[in-house]
Write an enzyme that holds these catalytic residues in place. Structure first.
Site, PDB file in Angstrom:
ATOM      1  CE  LYS A  17      -2.232  -2.266  11.072  1.00  0.00           C
ATOM      2  NZ  LYS A  17      -1.485  -1.132  10.506  1.00  0.00           N
TER       3      LYS A  17
ATOM      4  CE1 TYR B 180      -1.317  -5.826  11.043  1.00  0.00           C
ATOM      5  CE2 TYR B 180      -3.532  -6.741  10.843  1.00  0.00           C
ATOM      6  CZ  TYR B 180      -2.536  -5.892  10.389  1.00  0.00           C
ATOM      7  OH  TYR B 180      -2.768  -5.114   9.283  1.00  0.00           O
TER       8      TYR B 180
ATOM      9  CG  ASN C  29       1.762   2.448   4.568  1.00  0.00           C
ATOM     10  OD1 ASN C  29       0.582   2.103   4.469  1.00  0.00           O
ATOM     11  ND2 ASN C  29       2.755   1.742   4.025  1.00  0.00           N
TER      12      ASN C  29
ATOM     13  CB  THR D  14       0.290  -5.911   0.486  1.00  0.00           C
ATOM     14  OG1 THR D  14      -0.066  -6.631   1.689  1.00  0.00           O
ATOM     15  CG2 THR D  14      -0.714  -4.788   0.260  1.00  0.00           C
TER      16      THR D  14
ATOM     17  CG  ASP E  47      13.297  -0.138  13.016  1.00  0.00           C
ATOM     18  OD1 ASP E  47      12.064   0.061  13.079  1.00  0.00           O
ATOM     19  OD2 ASP E  47      13.837  -1.177  13.442  1.00  0.00           O
ATOM     20  CB  VAL E  48       8.795   3.389  12.127  1.00  0.00           C
ATOM     21  CG1 VAL E  48       8.767   3.914  10.699  1.00  0.00           C
ATOM     22  CG2 VAL E  48       8.278   1.964  12.216  1.00  0.00           C
TER      23      VAL E  48
ATOM     24  CB  ILE F  82      -0.940  -0.009   1.220  1.00  0.00           C
ATOM     25  CG1 ILE F  82      -2.009  -1.092   1.067  1.00  0.00           C
ATOM     26  CG2 ILE F  82      -1.605   1.356   1.405  1.00  0.00           C
ATOM     27  CD1 ILE F  82      -2.868  -1.300   2.306  1.00  0.00           C
TER      28      ILE F  82
END
Length: 270
Positions: free
Chosen positions: A156, A152, A87, A187, A60-61, A17
């Site tokens: 979110k 996960y 993202n 993806t 690296d975020v 994405i």
């Protein structure tokens, strides 16, 4: 050109994405600072999007110092930041909660949630200058949950809550904060998830069936929605968790109902 002269700080923008967003943002006139922790992924994206309007940064975020430096580099190169699009994300492992290890839990929250904390912490002063906006990539599972994907889904759900709270905190500065919430989107990450399922061979049909519109899409459908949310066309939209799902929240229930009906019919014949 909806994003003419805008500077977008985009994490996870080299595949999936994120890469579809990079393409459409660039086509809409934006300059991009694309952050990825994969040198290979950066080089592949660079070959596909060859323009001086894109700065690629390996970072690296989940690492605060990396993001602080990436923000500094972006402002040094382009002079400002108008949008932060969070993202970057990971989805492993596909497990029930009690089977998830502490390392797996920490990795998910460090990337998916702490990544938003880091970009906001170090980028918010730049957005105040431009009265910019923040876009987070969430997921439908943050609202409805998902089997054998508890950790996960929790990240979110956190993204949705963060988006709404951030929208309130930063509205006095003219900063909008929104999120997109896709369902299934083809993806590389979804393909890995698909192979981890108990009946991997049936996943493609399952993903098509849960979407009311009849198919599991590619990432461009999400990128189109993202373009709207970060553009001035959405100038009075904030705190929004926008479903880009093809009606999947309805499709999940449809598939479940079909399964229940099949079980009932089987029992009737016994």
């Amino acid at each position: 050109m909806l994003l003419k002269n805008k500077v977008i700080f985009l994490t996870g923008g080299t595949e999936g994405i994120g890469f579809e967003c990079a393409k459409i943002y660039n086509a809409a006139g934006a300059k991009l600072s694309i952050v990825s922790n994969s040198e290979r992924s950066i080089e592949e994206a660079r070959l596909k999007l060859q323009t001086e309007d894109i700065l690629y940064i390996k970072a690296d975020v989940a690492v605060a110092a990396d993001i602080q430096q990436a923000i500094i580099e972006t402002v040094g190169y382009f002079g400002k930041i108008d949008v932060i699009h969070n993202n970057a994300g990971i989805s492993n492992p596909s497990k029930a909660l009690h089977e998830t290890t502490e390392d797996e839990w920490n990795a998910l929250f460090n990337v998916n949630v702490k990544g938003v904390f880091n970009t906001t912490r170090y980028g918010i002063e730049e957005l105040k200058k431009t009265r910019g906006n923040i876009l987070n990539t969430g997921s439908l599972v943050g609202e409805i949950g998902q089997e054998i994907h508890a950790a996960y889904s929790a990240t979110k759900g956190a993204i949705s809550a963060l988006t709404k709270s951030m929208a309130l905190d930063y509205a006095p500065y003219g900063i909008r904060v929104n999120a997109v919430a896709p369902a299934g989107v083809w993806t590389p990450m979804l393909r890995v998830w698909s192979q981890q399922q108990p009946d991997a061979n049936s996943i493609e049909n399952y993903l098509d069936d849960i979407h009311a519109l009849g198919y599991c899409p590619e990432g461009d459908v999400v990128a189109d929605a993202c373009l709207f949310l970060i553009s001035d066309q959405a100038r009075f939209v904030t705190g929004c968790i926008l479903p880009v799902t093809g009606g999947a929240e309805l499709g999940y229930r449809r598939v479940i109902n079909q399964t229940v009906q099949a079980i009932q019919e089987k029992n009737d014949h016994i």
